[in-house]
Scaffold this motif. Sequence first.
Motif, PDB file in Angstrom:
ATOM      1  N   PHE A  18      65.514   7.302 -18.720  1.00  0.00           N
ATOM      2  CA  PHE A  18      64.495   8.308 -18.422  1.00  0.00           C
ATOM      3  C   PHE A  18      64.870   9.680 -18.967  1.00  0.00           C
ATOM      4  O   PHE A  18      64.471  10.712 -18.431  1.00  0.00           O
ATOM      5  N   GLY A  19      65.677   9.689 -20.039  1.00  0.00           N
ATOM      6  CA  GLY A  19      65.894  10.931 -20.767  1.00  0.00           C
ATOM      7  C   GLY A  19      67.097  11.750 -20.367  1.00  0.00           C
ATOM      8  O   GLY A  19      67.235  12.901 -20.808  1.00  0.00           O
ATOM      9  N   VAL A  20      68.000  11.199 -19.555  1.00  0.00           N
ATOM     10  CA  VAL A  20      69.169  11.968 -19.123  1.00  0.00           C
ATOM     11  C   VAL A  20      70.069  12.316 -20.305  1.00  0.00           C
ATOM     12  O   VAL A  20      70.504  13.464 -20.454  1.00  0.00           O
ATOM     13  N   LYS A  21      70.365  11.343 -21.139  1.00  0.00           N
ATOM     14  CA  LYS A  21      71.255  11.593 -22.279  1.00  0.00           C
ATOM     15  C   LYS A  21      70.695  12.699 -23.167  1.00  0.00           C
ATOM     16  O   LYS A  21      71.421  13.617 -23.576  1.00  0.00           O
ATOM     17  N   GLU A  22      69.400  12.628 -23.440  1.00  0.00           N
ATOM     18  CA  GLU A  22      68.778  13.625 -24.304  1.00  0.00           C
ATOM     19  C   GLU A  22      68.812  15.014 -23.669  1.00  0.00           C
ATOM     20  O   GLU A  22      69.014  16.018 -24.360  1.00  0.00           O
ATOM     21  N   PHE A  23      68.637  15.067 -22.347  1.00  0.00           N
ATOM     22  CA  PHE A  23      68.697  16.367 -21.675  1.00  0.00           C
ATOM     23  C   PHE A  23      70.128  16.906 -21.663  1.00  0.00           C
ATOM     24  O   PHE A  23      70.363  18.089 -21.938  1.00  0.00           O
ATOM     25  N   CYS A  24      71.081  16.031 -21.351  1.00  0.00           N
ATOM     26  CA  CYS A  24      72.477  16.476 -21.303  1.00  0.00           C
ATOM     27  C   CYS A  24      72.980  16.933 -22.673  1.00  0.00           C
ATOM     28  O   CYS A  24      73.891  17.764 -22.754  1.00  0.00           O
ATOM     29  N   GLU A  25      72.389  16.411 -23.727  1.00  0.00           N
ATOM     30  CA  GLU A  25      72.798  16.824 -25.071  1.00  0.00           C
ATOM     31  C   GLU A  25      72.494  18.295 -25.329  1.00  0.00           C
ATOM     32  O   GLU A  25      73.194  18.948 -26.116  1.00  0.00           O
ATOM     33  N   ILE A  26      71.479  18.841 -24.666  1.00  0.00           N
ATOM     34  CA  ILE A  26      71.146  20.253 -24.881  1.00  0.00           C
ATOM     35  C   ILE A  26      71.622  21.138 -23.731  1.00  0.00           C
ATOM     36  O   ILE A  26      71.545  22.367 -23.819  1.00  0.00           O
ATOM     37  N   CYS A  27      72.109  20.519 -22.653  1.00  0.00           N
ATOM     38  CA  CYS A  27      72.534  21.280 -21.472  1.00  0.00           C
ATOM     39  C   CYS A  27      74.056  21.316 -21.397  1.00  0.00           C
ATOM     40  O   CYS A  27      74.718  20.299 -21.612  1.00  0.00           O
ATOM     41  N   ARG A  28      74.609  22.479 -21.084  1.00  0.00           N
ATOM     42  CA  ARG A  28      76.061  22.629 -20.915  1.00  0.00           C
ATOM     43  C   ARG A  28      76.378  23.250 -19.553  1.00  0.00           C
ATOM     44  O   ARG A  28      77.423  23.843 -19.361  1.00  0.00           O
ATOM     45  N   ARG A  29      75.447  23.120 -18.610  1.00  0.00           N
ATOM     46  CA  ARG A  29      75.613  23.808 -17.328  1.00  0.00           C
ATOM     47  C   ARG A  29      76.897  23.376 -16.626  1.00  0.00           C
ATOM     48  O   ARG A  29      77.632  24.209 -16.094  1.00  0.00           O
ATOM     49  N   CYS A  30      77.177  22.074 -16.598  1.00  0.00           N
ATOM     50  CA  CYS A  30      78.388  21.605 -15.911  1.00  0.00           C
ATOM     51  C   CYS A  30      79.643  22.018 -16.670  1.00  0.00           C
ATOM     52  O   CYS A  30      80.655  22.386 -16.064  1.00  0.00           O
ATOM     53  N   SER A  31      79.590  21.978 -17.998  1.00  0.00           N
ATOM     54  CA  SER A  31      80.745  22.380 -18.806  1.00  0.00           C
ATOM     55  C   SER A  31      81.043  23.860 -18.601  1.00  0.00           C
ATOM     56  O   SER A  31      82.206  24.267 -18.454  1.00  0.00           O
ATOM     57  N   ASP A  32      79.992  24.672 -18.596  1.00  0.00           N
ATOM     58  CA  ASP A  32      80.163  26.114 -18.382  1.00  0.00           C
ATOM     59  C   ASP A  32      80.656  26.408 -16.972  1.00  0.00           C
ATOM     60  O   ASP A  32      81.464  27.318 -16.757  1.00  0.00           O
ATOM     61  N   GLY A  33      80.163  25.638 -15.999  1.00  0.00           N
ATOM     62  CA  GLY A  33      80.491  25.920 -14.608  1.00  0.00           C
ATOM     63  C   GLY A  33      81.849  25.436 -14.164  1.00  0.00           C
ATOM     64  O   GLY A  33      82.381  25.909 -13.151  1.00  0.00           O
ATOM     65  N   CYS A  34      82.435  24.497 -14.896  1.00  0.00           N
ATOM     66  CA  CYS A  34      83.722  23.931 -14.485  1.00  0.00           C
ATOM     67  C   CYS A  34      84.829  24.972 -14.632  1.00  0.00           C
ATOM     68  O   CYS A  34      85.065  25.479 -15.736  1.00  0.00           O
ATOM     69  N   PRO A  35      85.541  25.317 -13.561  1.00  0.00           N
ATOM     70  CA  PRO A  35      86.571  26.366 -13.622  1.00  0.00           C
ATOM     71  C   PRO A  35      87.712  26.034 -14.578  1.00  0.00           C
ATOM     72  O   PRO A  35      88.310  26.941 -15.166  1.00  0.00           O
ATOM     73  N   THR A  36      88.025  24.752 -14.730  1.00  0.00           N
ATOM     74  CA  THR A  36      89.158  24.363 -15.580  1.00  0.00           C
ATOM     75  C   THR A  36      88.711  23.854 -16.945  1.00  0.00           C
ATOM     76  O   THR A  36      89.543  23.410 -17.734  1.00  0.00           O
ATOM     77  N   LYS A  37      87.398  23.902 -17.196  1.00  0.00           N
ATOM     78  CA  LYS A  37      86.838  23.412 -18.466  1.00  0.00           C
ATOM     79  C   LYS A  37      87.272  21.969 -18.731  1.00  0.00           C
ATOM     80  O   LYS A  37      87.693  21.603 -19.826  1.00  0.00           O
ATOM     81  N   ALA A  38      87.146  21.149 -17.692  1.00  0.00           N
ATOM     82  CA  ALA A  38      87.513  19.733 -17.795  1.00  0.00           C
ATOM     83  C   ALA A  38      86.386  18.890 -18.373  1.00  0.00           C
ATOM     84  O   ALA A  38      86.601  17.731 -18.734  1.00  0.00           O
ATOM     85  N   ILE A  39      85.177  19.455 -18.449  1.00  0.00           N
ATOM     86  CA  ILE A  39      84.004  18.710 -18.909  1.00  0.00           C
ATOM     87  C   ILE A  39      83.709  19.098 -20.355  1.00  0.00           C
ATOM     88  O   ILE A  39      83.644  20.291 -20.679  1.00  0.00           O
ATOM     89  N   PRO A  40      83.515  18.130 -21.238  1.00  0.00           N
ATOM     90  CA  PRO A  40      83.365  18.440 -22.666  1.00  0.00           C
ATOM     91  C   PRO A  40      82.077  19.192 -22.996  1.00  0.00           C
ATOM     92  O   PRO A  40      81.052  19.018 -22.339  1.00  0.00           O
ATOM     93  N   PHE A  41      82.164  20.008 -24.036  1.00  0.00           N
ATOM     94  CA  PHE A  41      81.004  20.734 -24.543  1.00  0.00           C
ATOM     95  C   PHE A  41      80.356  20.001 -25.718  1.00  0.00           C
ATOM     96  O   PHE A  41      79.212  20.285 -26.060  1.00  0.00           O
ATOM     97  N   ASP A  42      81.094  19.083 -26.330  1.00  0.00           N
ATOM     98  CA  ASP A  42      80.618  18.468 -27.563  1.00  0.00           C
ATOM     99  C   ASP A  42      79.888  17.150 -27.294  1.00  0.00           C
ATOM    100  O   ASP A  42      79.591  16.800 -26.150  1.00  0.00           O
ATOM    101  N   ASP A  43      79.614  16.412 -28.357  1.00  0.00           N
ATOM    102  CA  ASP A  43      78.873  15.159 -28.258  1.00  0.00           C
ATOM    103  C   ASP A  43      79.744  14.048 -27.682  1.00  0.00           C
ATOM    104  O   ASP A  43      80.982  14.151 -27.680  1.00  0.00           O
ATOM    105  N   PRO A  44      79.125  12.963 -27.216  1.00  0.00           N
ATOM    106  CA  PRO A  44      79.918  11.817 -26.748  1.00  0.00           C
ATOM    107  C   PRO A  44      80.864  11.330 -27.840  1.00  0.00           C
ATOM    108  O   PRO A  44      80.508  11.311 -29.024  1.00  0.00           O
ATOM    109  N   SER A  45      82.065  10.952 -27.434  1.00  0.00           N
ATOM    110  CA  SER A  45      83.064  10.489 -28.395  1.00  0.00           C
ATOM    111  C   SER A  45      83.992   9.496 -27.710  1.00  0.00           C
ATOM    112  O   SER A  45      83.887   9.248 -26.508  1.00  0.00           O
TER     113      SER A  45
END
Length: 398
Positions: free
Chosen positions: A282-309
Motif C-alpha cells: 500500500f505504498g509504504v516503501k515508496e513513501f519511505c523513499e522520500i521521507c527521512r523523518r525517522c533518520s533525522d529524528g534518531c539521536p544516534t543516527k542509527a537509521i539509514p538515510f540512503d536507499d535499501p542495501s
Amino acid sequence: MNSFEGKCTTCPGGCATDEDAGFMITEQFGPFNQKNDIFNRSFWDPSIHSEKTELFYESYRKPLEEWRHVDGYDQKDFALRNAGWYVADFFAERLENEDRREGFLDYLTSQREGASEQRNVESPEAMAEEVKKAAKLFGADLVGITYHDERWVYTHKYSRDHEDEKEMDLPDNFVSVIVVCHEMDHDLLETVPSALSGTATGVGYSQDAITLLALAQYIKNLGYNAVASMNDTALSIPLAIKAGLGEYGRHGLLITPELGPRLRIGKVFTDLPLAHDRPKRFGVKEFCEICRRCSDGCPTKAIPFDDPSERIYNSSNISGIRKWTVDAEKCFDFWVKQVTDCSICLRVCPYNRDYPSWVNRLRFRLMGSFLRSFMLWLDNTLGGGKRKTPRWWWEKKD
C-alpha cells in the motif's frame, strides 16, 4: 529462493513469494543466530556489556538508587513502566532456573494438555476465520496467517546461564504461523523519550503473552499442536509481512494500515490446517523513499538515510537481504544512556496516527498515492510527530 513456493496445499496457486512480499534476498542470505541479537550481546559481548547495561536491565526489576526527578523519569514513571512489563516478565522469569526465558529467548510453555482427538477440518479457509475470531476475542488487534518459513527461525537460541548459543527446540511438524499484533498506546508514545513511554512497550508484550497463550491453548483443545512465541524463536517482522499485516519501513519496523508502526508482534506456530493470507502493498516503501523523518529524528543516527542495501553494520544485523538496516549498536547505546527503551522513530513517523479517525485513514491512503510528496510536506508543515511532555500525559483527561 523460497523453498515453500508452490508447495502449500492450502494456498490456491501456491504460497506467497518473496517478490509478493517485497523481499529482496540475495545469495549471501543466512538465517540469524539469536546469540547475536543486540540485547543478548549485551550479556556476553565485552564491546557491548558494561555496568550501564547492567543498570539498564536492573531498572526493570527494582527501583533505582537515585531518581532523576526529571519529567518522565521520576519514580512514578518507572513504576508505571515496570508494572506494564509485569505480566510479560512473570512468564519470562518463571523458568529462569531451568535456563528458559520464555517469550524472549524461549517459546511459552504455560499450557495444559490438549485434546487427544483432532477436530476434523474440512475447510482451511473457514478454520482460518475461526482462528482469527478467537485471536481477536483473546485481545489481538490484528491477525494474519502465513506458512511456516524456516528461513526466519533462529539457527540457535541463546542461553543466559552459559552466555552462549543453545539448540533450537522448535518442533519440525508445523505448517502455519498465526501472527498477531497488539497496539501500543498512542498518547504514551507521544512522550518519547521517557521512562513513561516505555510503558507502552511493556503493556504490548504483556498483552501479547496473554493472547498467544490463550490462542495456542484453543488450538491444542482442538487436538492440534501449537507453540506460542513472542520475541523468541523466529524473526517476527518477515512473518507479519507474509501474513498480509503490513510493509517494512525505513526504521526497520512493520507499518500497518490500522496502527502504523505502533505495535508489538507475536506468533503461534501450528499444524492446524489453515488458509494463508497474502502480502499487501500500500505504498509504504515508496513513501519511505522520500521521507527521512525517522533518520533525522534518531539521536544516534542509527537509521539509514540512503536507499535499501545489503549493508550490515555489525553482527546484530541479518545478512543477505537488501533493505533498510538499523545500526543496532548505536540504537541500543541510546537506550542504555536513557535507562529505558526508545521509540523516537515511532513517534516521528508520519504513519504513526490515531487511525480510528476518518481523517487519518484518508491521510494514510493519500500517503500511498501519487500525492505522497504533498502529504509529507503537509505533515512537516503541521508539525507532525512533535513530542509532548510526560506531565501532559499524567494530567490529561481521558
